[in-house]
Design a protein around this motif. Structure first.
Motif, mmCIF file in Angstrom:
data_model
loop_
_atom_site.group_PDB
_atom_site.id
_atom_site.type_symbol
_atom_site.label_atom_id
_atom_site.label_comp_id
_atom_site.label_asym_id
_atom_site.label_seq_id
_atom_site.Cartn_x
_atom_site.Cartn_y
_atom_site.Cartn_z
ATOM 1 N N ALA A 117 50.470 -5.968 -9.821
ATOM 2 C CA ALA A 117 49.601 -6.856 -8.756
ATOM 3 C C ALA A 117 49.190 -8.382 -9.439
ATOM 4 O O ALA A 117 49.367 -9.305 -8.497
ATOM 5 C CB ALA A 117 48.417 -6.005 -8.363
ATOM 6 N N ALA A 118 48.717 -8.330 -10.684
ATOM 7 C CA ALA A 118 48.253 -9.565 -11.216
ATOM 8 C C ALA A 118 49.365 -10.583 -11.188
ATOM 9 O O ALA A 118 49.117 -11.914 -10.875
ATOM 10 C CB ALA A 118 47.712 -9.303 -12.507
ATOM 11 N N GLU A 119 50.376 -10.192 -11.427
ATOM 12 C CA GLU A 119 51.745 -11.129 -11.594
ATOM 13 C C GLU A 119 51.826 -11.671 -9.998
ATOM 14 O O GLU A 119 52.382 -12.845 -9.838
ATOM 15 C CB GLU A 119 52.853 -10.358 -12.106
ATOM 16 C CG GLU A 119 54.168 -11.129 -12.131
ATOM 17 C CD GLU A 119 55.171 -10.204 -12.891
ATOM 18 O OE1 GLU A 119 56.291 -10.775 -12.979
ATOM 19 O OE2 GLU A 119 55.167 -8.938 -12.958
ATOM 20 N N LEU A 120 51.967 -10.706 -9.146
ATOM 21 C CA LEU A 120 52.123 -10.874 -7.566
ATOM 22 C C LEU A 120 50.778 -12.018 -7.354
ATOM 23 O O LEU A 120 51.420 -13.147 -6.566
ATOM 24 C CB LEU A 120 52.195 -9.746 -6.887
ATOM 25 C CG LEU A 120 52.400 -10.133 -5.256
ATOM 26 C CD1 LEU A 120 53.524 -10.888 -4.958
ATOM 27 C CD2 LEU A 120 51.868 -8.762 -4.710
ATOM 28 N N LEU A 121 49.746 -11.827 -7.625
ATOM 29 C CA LEU A 121 48.717 -12.862 -7.069
ATOM 30 C C LEU A 121 48.853 -14.279 -8.057
ATOM 31 O O LEU A 121 48.881 -15.303 -7.139
ATOM 32 C CB LEU A 121 47.391 -12.031 -7.427
ATOM 33 C CG LEU A 121 46.228 -13.130 -7.025
ATOM 34 C CD1 LEU A 121 46.138 -13.196 -5.755
ATOM 35 C CD2 LEU A 121 44.956 -12.531 -7.433
ATOM 36 N N ASN A 122 49.333 -14.186 -9.167
ATOM 37 C CA ASN A 122 49.615 -15.332 -9.758
ATOM 38 C C ASN A 122 50.573 -16.268 -9.396
ATOM 39 O O ASN A 122 50.741 -17.369 -9.204
ATOM 40 C CB ASN A 122 49.679 -15.046 -11.468
ATOM 41 C CG ASN A 122 48.069 -14.680 -11.771
ATOM 42 O OD1 ASN A 122 47.165 -15.099 -11.566
ATOM 43 N ND2 ASN A 122 48.578 -13.876 -13.089
ATOM 44 N N GLU A 123 51.787 -15.659 -8.959
ATOM 45 C CA GLU A 123 52.843 -16.094 -8.444
ATOM 46 C C GLU A 123 52.624 -16.569 -7.186
ATOM 47 O O GLU A 123 52.958 -17.720 -6.685
ATOM 48 C CB GLU A 123 53.981 -14.974 -8.142
ATOM 49 C CG GLU A 123 55.355 -15.591 -7.842
ATOM 50 C CD GLU A 123 55.859 -16.780 -8.491
ATOM 51 O OE1 GLU A 123 56.730 -17.451 -8.044
ATOM 52 O OE2 GLU A 123 55.524 -16.820 -9.721
ATOM 53 N N ALA A 124 51.714 -16.149 -6.158
ATOM 54 C CA ALA A 124 51.419 -16.774 -4.983
ATOM 55 C C ALA A 124 50.522 -17.951 -5.029
ATOM 56 O O ALA A 124 50.863 -18.938 -4.384
ATOM 57 C CB ALA A 124 50.703 -15.594 -4.071
ATOM 58 N N LEU A 125 49.624 -17.586 -6.134
ATOM 59 C CA LEU A 125 48.794 -18.828 -6.132
ATOM 60 C C LEU A 125 49.481 -20.109 -6.745
ATOM 61 O O LEU A 125 49.200 -21.222 -6.521
ATOM 62 C CB LEU A 125 47.361 -18.586 -7.119
ATOM 63 C CG LEU A 125 46.648 -17.480 -6.729
ATOM 64 C CD1 LEU A 125 45.379 -17.068 -7.793
ATOM 65 C CD2 LEU A 125 45.663 -18.450 -5.467
ATOM 66 N N ALA A 126 50.543 -19.713 -7.771
ATOM 67 C CA ALA A 126 51.321 -20.970 -8.214
ATOM 68 C C ALA A 126 51.924 -21.435 -7.289
ATOM 69 O O ALA A 126 52.287 -22.734 -7.363
ATOM 70 C CB ALA A 126 52.152 -20.247 -9.394
ATOM 71 N N ARG A 127 52.623 -20.882 -6.415
ATOM 72 C CA ARG A 127 53.575 -21.529 -5.190
ATOM 73 C C ARG A 127 52.705 -22.240 -4.352
ATOM 74 O O ARG A 127 53.097 -23.147 -3.772
ATOM 75 C CB ARG A 127 54.212 -20.255 -4.432
ATOM 76 C CG ARG A 127 55.310 -19.587 -5.361
ATOM 77 C CD ARG A 127 56.055 -18.733 -4.519
ATOM 78 N NE ARG A 127 57.263 -17.886 -5.202
ATOM 79 C CZ ARG A 127 58.129 -17.429 -4.857
ATOM 80 N NH1 ARG A 127 58.132 -16.976 -3.677
ATOM 81 N NH2 ARG A 127 58.699 -16.557 -5.564
ATOM 82 N N VAL A 128 51.534 -21.700 -3.913
ATOM 83 C CA VAL A 128 50.413 -22.630 -3.200
ATOM 84 C C VAL A 128 50.118 -23.803 -3.768
ATOM 85 O O VAL A 128 50.033 -24.855 -3.211
ATOM 86 C CB VAL A 128 49.171 -21.491 -2.748
ATOM 87 C CG1 VAL A 128 48.259 -22.389 -1.979
ATOM 88 C CG2 VAL A 128 49.926 -20.432 -1.917
#
Length: 185
Positions: A53-64
């Motif tokens: 889950a942390a990887e998913l949240l980090n990837e989403a934030l990075a893309r934003v």
């Protein structure tokens, strides 16, 4: 806290937040906001066993934050990040489902698949042994495993239609009796 700040117009008419505005909003998140986002990430990550889950949240934030995923001004932070995470998780599931190529250097080996393959190989071997006394039945079993046609199997075994059907029924009965009552082939 979840409201939007200043907006910018995009060429397609959708108003989006600038990267600076996005960074400012994300920097103001409280602990409770982080926990909500982590819970959303946990909900979306299901079905992605190789990811967290942390990887998913980090990837989403990075893309934003990189601007790769523009934030529409009329969408709230939780709704927007939830949809970004949903999209990324879906992409990861599709990637995980694709058949790995033998030359893929980055393929992660899954021990459960290896165990399953060993279990299947063991079962095939035990089934072959159960059919040792029936050469035609064993030949039909091999034909089924090899996904060869009925015609090819008959020619290879040197038997006619009736002999094939009789041997196949005998093979099924032998395997059913020895391995599991109730399964069919």
């Amino acid at each position: 806290m979840w409201g939007e700040e200043t907006i910018r117009d995009m060429s397609d008419g959708i108003e989006t937040l600038s990267i600076e505005e996005v960074a400012r909003l994300l920097s103001r998140l409280r602990q409770a906001d982080h926990l909500r986002l982590a819970a959303l990430a946990q909900a979306w990550i299901s079905g992605c066993p190789r990811r967290e889950a942390a990887e998913l949240l980090n990837e989403a934030l990075a893309r934003v934050l990189s601007g790769a995923r523009p934030w529409p001004a009329d969408v709230s932070l939780p709704a927007f990040l939830s949809q970004v995470m949903r999209s990324i998780a879906s992409q990861w599931r599709h990637e995980d489902q694709r058949e790995p190529l033998l030359d893929d250097a980055d393929v992660v080996r899954d021990d459960s698949v290896t165990t399953l393959n060993h279990d299947l190989a063991d079962l095939n071997e035990r089934m072959r042994k159960a059919l040792d006394d029936d050469p035609d039945g064993l030949g039909i079993f091999e034909q089924i495993l090899g996904q060869r046609s009925r015609k090819d199997a008959r020619a290879e075994l040197g038997i006619d239609e009736t002999q094939y059907d009789t041997a196949r029924r005998r093979m099924i009965r032998t395997l059913r009796d020895q391995f599991s009552p109730g399964w069919t082939l």
